[in-house]
Design an enzyme around this catalytic site. Structure first.
Site, PDB file in Angstrom:
ATOM      1  N   TYR A 155       0.822  -1.212   0.000  1.00  0.00           N
ATOM      2  CA  TYR A 155       0.000   0.000   0.000  1.00  0.00           C
ATOM      3  C   TYR A 155       0.862   1.271   0.000  1.00  0.00           C
ATOM      4  CZ  TYR A 155      -3.215   3.713   1.239  1.00  0.00           C
ATOM      5  OH  TYR A 155      -3.889   4.905   1.245  1.00  0.00           O
ATOM      6  N   LYS A 159       1.465   3.663  -3.445  1.00  0.00           N
ATOM      7  CA  LYS A 159       0.985   5.051  -3.403  1.00  0.00           C
ATOM      8  C   LYS A 159       2.153   6.025  -3.587  1.00  0.00           C
ATOM      9  CE  LYS A 159      -2.798   6.321  -2.501  1.00  0.00           C
ATOM     10  NZ  LYS A 159      -3.926   6.669  -3.404  1.00  0.00           N
TER      11      LYS A 159
END
Length: 373
Positions: A155, A159
């Site tokens: 994650y 990102k």
């Protein structure tokens, strides 16, 4: 902003829906195009209520479907890209997260260039900055300090890479010879009605005699209310459309917080839910360094077992760090460049969120009564 139109990806999500609600109030906005893979029936109903205010086109489609993106971008002047997979527990395959969060962003950027969309606003996350260690203390952090996450967890890693791609795309030449303007917003931990993490924690507490887990008592965070994050996106769109403001905003990222008190995640959940009889577990808690090394051992076991068995550790070093850090950032740069001021005060934000938590408690109690009868 004469005759403009906006595409919002992740439109059926917690934040995407709030962005659309605020966009619907914007003057001279001709169309909102709402793109998501799935719209829950209740979300679809809420969004449909806005159709009397503005032309709202709801599109079901995958962020990895190039034809869908091509269609979604046609005739659009602003893209707000919130679609992503959030995974803090490490249960979703890495490839899925990297595909949606990074490849999906790249495909959307390419589609925007082909369709001559001049403005691209990316919803990033505080996790692209860290925290990298639970021992490190960051208070009143700001953009010039260049904090960067060192985690390889999918994650924050996906990102971080996607944000870099978006900011590097500022200045690209559009198919018609125009120029692409981009920026990224890094919200703190977002709370508010409908937050899936708060919902999960409240429901777990209700199953446990109203005791909230004290999983993060050593953290200090500055949560931000969802509608204030949505408002920052509207201001970013206005700013990049404004010839005077745009030069300062282009290619920049902004931390988005508000005036919510700085609290541990556990204490914050308690503040929002105490009026309904919930309370924090007051038992002894395991020291953070012990949790961290247990997480490390669990990750090793998971890695060793991976050829024959998918073992998901109940917590990881990344989650332990995230839940036990002092990691607080200022919104002064957003204030200066975007004209950002929180739309909702802490008192209003707390009240709205608490009322929603009250409805969860009520649902739980009614379900219990039904079971008993």
């Amino acid at each position: 902003m004469t005759g403009w139109s906006c595409l919002v990806t992740g439109a059926g999500g917690f934040l995407g829906q709030r962005i659309i609600s605020l966009l619907a109030e914007e003057k001279e906005l001709q169309e909102i195009r709402a793109l998501d893979k799935v719209f829950r029936p209740d979300k679809q109903e809420e969004l449909s209520k806005l159709k009397h205010k503005v032309k709202l086109t709801m599109m079901k489609g995958d962020i990895l479907d190039e034809q869908c993106l091509k269609k979604a971008c046609q005739g659009i002047s602003v893209i707000i890209h919130t679609a992503c997979i959030i995974d803090v527990n490490g249960t979703i395959p890495r490839e899925d997260i990297m595909n949606v969060n990074l490849k999906g962003t790249q495909l959307l950027l390419e589609a925007s260039v082909q369709a001559n969309v001049p403005i691209f606003i990316y919803t990033s996350t505080i996790e692209v900055a860290g925290p990298n260690s639970y021992k490190e203390i960051i208070q009143n952090g700001h953009e010039e300090e260049n904090y960067e996450s060192k985690w390889s967890s999918p994650y924050p890693y996906s990102k971080k890479l996607a944000e870099k791609v978006v900011l590097a795309a500022d200045g690209w030449t559009l198919k018609n010879g125009g120029t692409l303007y981009t920026c990224a917003l890094r919200p703190m931990y977002i709370y508010g009605e409908g937050n899936p993490f708060i919902c999960q924690q409240i429901n777990e507490a209700l199953q446990n005699n109203g005791i909230l887990l004290n999983f993060a008592k050593h953290s200090l965070a500055n949560p931000v209310y969802v509608d204030n994050v949505a408002w920052a996106h509207i201001l970013a769109a206005r700013g990049l459309k404004d010839p005077k403001k745009a030069p300062n905003i282009r290619g920049q990222f902004y931390y988005i917080s508000d005036d919510t008190p700085h609290e541990s995640y556990s204490k914050f959940n308690y503040i929002l839910s105490k009026e309904f009889g919930l309370h924090i577990d007051s038992g002894m808690s395991v020291p953070v360094f012990v949790k961290y090394w247990v997480a490390f051992l669990l990750e090793i076991i998971s890695f060793l077992l991976s050829p024959v068995y998918k073992f998901h550790p109940p917590f990881t070093r990344h989650l332990v760090t995230l839940s036990n850090s002092v990691f607080i950032f200022s919104y002064k740069k957003a204030q200066k460049d975007l004209g950002y001021e929180p739309l909702f005060s802490w008192e209003e934000s707390r009240k709205k969120t608490s009322q929603w938590i009250g409805s969860l408690v009520k649902q739980h109690n009614e379900a219990l009564k039904t079971k008993i009868h």
